[in-house]
Enzyme design. Structure first.
Site, PDB file in Angstrom:
ATOM      1  N   ASP A  89       7.308  -1.174  13.858  1.00  0.00           N
ATOM      2  CA  ASP A  89       7.153  -2.576  13.435  1.00  0.00           C
ATOM      3  C   ASP A  89       7.956  -3.506  13.467  1.00  0.00           C
ATOM      4  O   ASP A  89       8.220  -4.017  12.025  1.00  0.00           O
ATOM      5  CB  ASP A  89       6.872  -2.230  11.813  1.00  0.00           C
ATOM      6  CG  ASP A  89       5.720  -2.962  10.964  1.00  0.00           C
ATOM      7  OD1 ASP A  89       5.094  -3.927  11.651  1.00  0.00           O
ATOM      8  OD2 ASP A  89       6.297  -3.235  10.027  1.00  0.00           O
ATOM      9  N   GLY A 148       1.043  -1.422   0.339  1.00  0.00           N
ATOM     10  CA  GLY A 148       0.029  -0.257  -0.033  1.00  0.00           C
ATOM     11  C   GLY A 148       0.580   1.708   0.330  1.00  0.00           C
ATOM     12  O   GLY A 148       0.529   2.007  -0.240  1.00  0.00           O
TER      13      GLY A 148
HETATM   14  N1  LIG Z   1      18.994  -2.295   3.388  1.00  0.00           N
HETATM   15  C1  LIG Z   1      17.732  -3.785   2.949  1.00  0.00           C
HETATM   16  N2  LIG Z   1      19.070  -4.773   2.950  1.00  0.00           N
HETATM   17  C2  LIG Z   1      18.138  -5.600   2.412  1.00  0.00           C
HETATM   18  N3  LIG Z   1      17.015  -6.685   1.646  1.00  0.00           N
HETATM   19  C3  LIG Z   1      15.835  -5.525   1.918  1.00  0.00           C
HETATM   20  C4  LIG Z   1      16.276  -3.889   3.314  1.00  0.00           C
HETATM   21  N4  LIG Z   1      15.399  -3.407   3.131  1.00  0.00           N
HETATM   22  C5  LIG Z   1      14.068  -4.132   3.175  1.00  0.00           C
HETATM   23  N5  LIG Z   1      14.590  -5.790   2.389  1.00  0.00           N
HETATM   24  C6  LIG Z   1      13.767  -6.514   2.095  1.00  0.00           C
HETATM   25  O1  LIG Z   1      13.129  -6.182   1.034  1.00  0.00           O
HETATM   26  C7  LIG Z   1      12.481  -6.497   0.666  1.00  0.00           C
HETATM   27  C8  LIG Z   1      11.133  -6.058   0.927  1.00  0.00           C
HETATM   28  O2  LIG Z   1      11.483  -4.744   2.325  1.00  0.00           O
HETATM   29  P1  LIG Z   1      10.070  -4.290   2.309  1.00  0.00           P
HETATM   30  O3  LIG Z   1       9.639  -4.868   4.155  1.00  0.00           O
HETATM   31  O4  LIG Z   1      10.755  -3.306   2.311  1.00  0.00           O
HETATM   32  O5  LIG Z   1       8.820  -4.231   1.799  1.00  0.00           O
HETATM   33  P2  LIG Z   1       7.221  -5.015   2.814  1.00  0.00           P
HETATM   34  O6  LIG Z   1       8.187  -6.114   2.991  1.00  0.00           O
HETATM   35  O7  LIG Z   1       6.802  -5.178   1.577  1.00  0.00           O
HETATM   36  O8  LIG Z   1       7.039  -3.992   3.514  1.00  0.00           O
HETATM   37  P3  LIG Z   1       6.620  -4.137   4.481  1.00  0.00           P
HETATM   38  O9  LIG Z   1       7.097  -4.907   5.742  1.00  0.00           O
HETATM   39  O10 LIG Z   1       6.471  -2.315   5.907  1.00  0.00           O
HETATM   40  O11 LIG Z   1       5.323  -4.452   4.949  1.00  0.00           O
HETATM   41  C9  LIG Z   1      12.083  -8.137   1.870  1.00  0.00           C
HETATM   42  O12 LIG Z   1      12.253  -9.068   1.929  1.00  0.00           O
HETATM   43  C10 LIG Z   1      13.309  -6.710   2.819  1.00  0.00           C
HETATM   44  O13 LIG Z   1      13.813  -8.322   3.892  1.00  0.00           O
END
Ligand SMILES: Nc1ncnc2c1ncn2[C@@H]1O[C@H](COP(=O)(O)OP(=O)(O)OP(=O)(O)O)[C@@H](O)[C@H]1O
Length: 536
Positions: A139, A19
């Site tokens: 979170d 979202g």
């Molecule tokens: N700094 C980082 N380095 C490596 N992987 C990352 C990093 N930040 C996020 N990820 C990975 O990217 C993917 C998506 O991450 P993110 O948490 O931003 O999105 P999401 O899971 O869709 O969001 P949320 O957790 O806010 O619902 C996840 O697998 C996460 O582990």
């Protein structure tokens, strides 16, 4: 043609979407190594120019905080850059090669007690550091902790405050508000659900994350004790020692009211307290002791996805936003239904807790190093003790340093807020505010009352050498109760008020001390409430 963001970042793949926008793995074409980075896209939830401008200011400020956090801890990804493109906001972060805790459990199975303890001992100082900067992560969950391949250390990702910023909306009356609550059903304590995230909210989420590592179960998959509401997780982790179980149970306590509840029934008040208990190896209380759990834990008894959701506690016609987890399970519809269910709960709890819009926790202290007991000075013998907002400075405490967060930014600074035309109707009277301040203190809601202090007053080093920790040391550690004998209005301006309060402190050492305090109050248009600018 692969996507090029900001005319610089070559998108390699999408890591997640939801979202708030998408998360990409990208290459920085303007670095010789074409170093990899993670780009997080965030879309404002309300699309109008006024909101866009506000979000833009707040986004800048949050980015500055993320930069500071990333620079201050090697277990938080560095912020390389941020930019705006086509009405969307982007954060460019260090790419961590590793595995989320969820992926680790899915691939390698449950973790042992010692492995989980090791993770906690490594991540709690990071959390303590984050909290010392006044930030609540909001979170914490297995998806948001990465175990770095290079050194096996846990890395904290995905801070919720930025998403909360993106959730800024303008109400029909023209006031801006952060209308959404960020968090993940099951991992979110009730106070956070009610729009009042506290530092201790992160402890709760971390406790449940640890339980997930031991049991492989999401909080919603486990039952709760019908009598106490306690999460029944031990049956899925029979090998866990009673002392470690007691630590985790204390982390997931519903009760965060330190003075109102017996200590064994209250959650750890800080990451440091939990860390110390873990390292000492002692049980925080006899494991047979009953403990309470949030009744709301039983609310989402449906099969809930572990996705981050944003719900509005104050504006129920706001469309809930749901963000999918990186695990690929979207569950947007279900998430929205649950978010809708949570809205009702949130509204009720939110109103029960306070009539103030959720304040942004702001604390300016550096991570205090001293763990020594405060000086047992009685209020009368110390000038500070007559002050409603102060604590006894520990002599061993290092001077906190000024940080970028110490200075209120123009947007949140009280002076600017007071220039805005404040609503003249339905204002809490200054006297009522002061009475409410002490009533809230007597309920042990220190995080809330701390947020009633103007940032400049919070960062008064003489009164709060360790910021919020000094404040709770005083109120939670020394004062049993405050009786308000009389409150009188000494003067008012359009956005200011001076109030005198005649108080009686009932100290924990049994003494009773009378005091007279003059408050300088300012009207904060953003939160539609009074804040304490000074107290003498
Ligand atoms: N700094 C980082 N380095 C490596 N992987 C990352 C990093 N930040 C996020 N990820 C990975 O990217 C993917 C998506 O991450 P993110 O948490 O931003 O999105 P999401 O899971 O869709 O969001 P949320 O957790 O806010 O619902 C996840 O697998 C996460 O582990």
């Amino acid at each position: 043609m692969p996507m090029l963001l900001n005319n610089r970042y070559q998108v390699i793949q999408t890591l997640g979407s939801g979202g708030f926008g998408e998360t990409f793995l990208a290459e920085d074409t303007q670095m010789p190594s074409r170093r990899r980075c993670v780009i997080k896209q965030l879309k404002p939830i309300q699309d109008n120019p006024q909101v866009y401008q506000l979000v833009q200011q707040r986004f800048r400020r949050e980015a500055a905080i993320l930069e500071e956090l990333g620079d201050g801890s090697e277990q938080i990804p560095k912020l390389y850059a941020y930019f705006l493109e086509k009405g969307q906001f982007y954060l460019v972060q260090e790419y961590i090669q590793g595995q989320t805790l969820t992926q680790k459990i899915q691939q390698q199975g449950l973790m042992s007690e010692s492995a989980v303890k090791e993770i906690l001992i490594s991540i709690l100082p990071v959390l303590d550091y984050v909290h010392s900067k006044g930030i609540v992560h909001r979170d914490i969950k297995p998806d948001n902790i990465l175990i770095r391949y290079a050194d096996g250390k846990p890395i904290l990702i995905d801070f919720g405050a930025v998403k909360e910023t993106i959730g800024t909306v303008v109400t029909p009356s023209g006031n801006s508000t952060r209308s959404i609550v960020i968090g993940t059903p099951g991992f979110m304590p009730s106070e956070q659900l009610a729009g009042r995230p506290m530092f201790a909210s992160d402890i709760y989420s971390l406790g449940l994350t640890a339980i997930y590592l031991l049991t492989g179960k999401m909080p919603q998959e486990m039952g709760t004790d019908p009598a106490t509401g306690a999460l029944l997780w031990r049956q899925y982790a029979l090998n866990v020692t009673p002392s470690f179980a007691a630590v985790l149970n204390k982390a997931i306590q519903f009760n965060v009211r330190v003075s109102a509840a017996p200590p064994q029934e209250a959650r750890f008040i800080s990451a440091r307290e939990m860390l110390q208990t873990l390292q000492s190896g002692a049980a925080p209380f006899p494991p047979t002791m009953p403990y309470s759990q949030p009744p709301v834990a039983t609310v989402p008894s449906l099969q809930i996805p572990e996705n981050t959701v944003a719900v509005s506690p104050s504006n129920s016609n706001q469309t809930p936003v749901n963000q999918s987890s990186g695990s690929g399970q979207k569950g947007i519809l279900l998430g929205s239904i649950i978010a809708g269910a949570l809205i009702g709960t949130s509204v009720i709890i939110g109103f029960a807790l306070s009539n103030r819009q959720q304040p942004q926790p702001i604390a300016q202290q550096q991570t205090p190093q001293s763990t020594s007991e405060p000086n047992p000075v009685e209020p009368k013998s110390e000038p500070q003790a007559n002050n409603p907002a102060i604590s006894e400075p520990s002599q061993q405490t290092p001077e906190p340093q000024e940080t970028v967060l110490s200075e209120p930014t123009p947007e949140t600074s009280i002076p600017q807020a007071t220039q805005t035309t404040a609503p003249q109707v339905d204002r809490t009277s200054p006297e009522e505010f002061v009475r409410n301040y002490y009533a809230t203190i007597n309920q042990g809601e220190y995080q809330q009352t701390w947020n009633y202090l103007a940032p400049s007053f919070q960062s008064n080093k003489r009164l709060h050498p360790q910021g919020y920790l000094s404040y709770i040391d005083w109120w939670g550690g020394r004062v049993q109760q405050v009786e308000v004998d009389r409150v009188s209005l000494l003067g008012t301006g359009t956005q200011t008020a001076t109030v005198n309060a005649q108080l009686k402190y009932l100290m924990k050492n049994g003494k009773v001390v009378s005091s007279s305090v003059n408050f300088s109050l300012l009207w904060d248009a953003e939160s539609s409430g009074w804040v304490i600018a000074d107290a003498k």
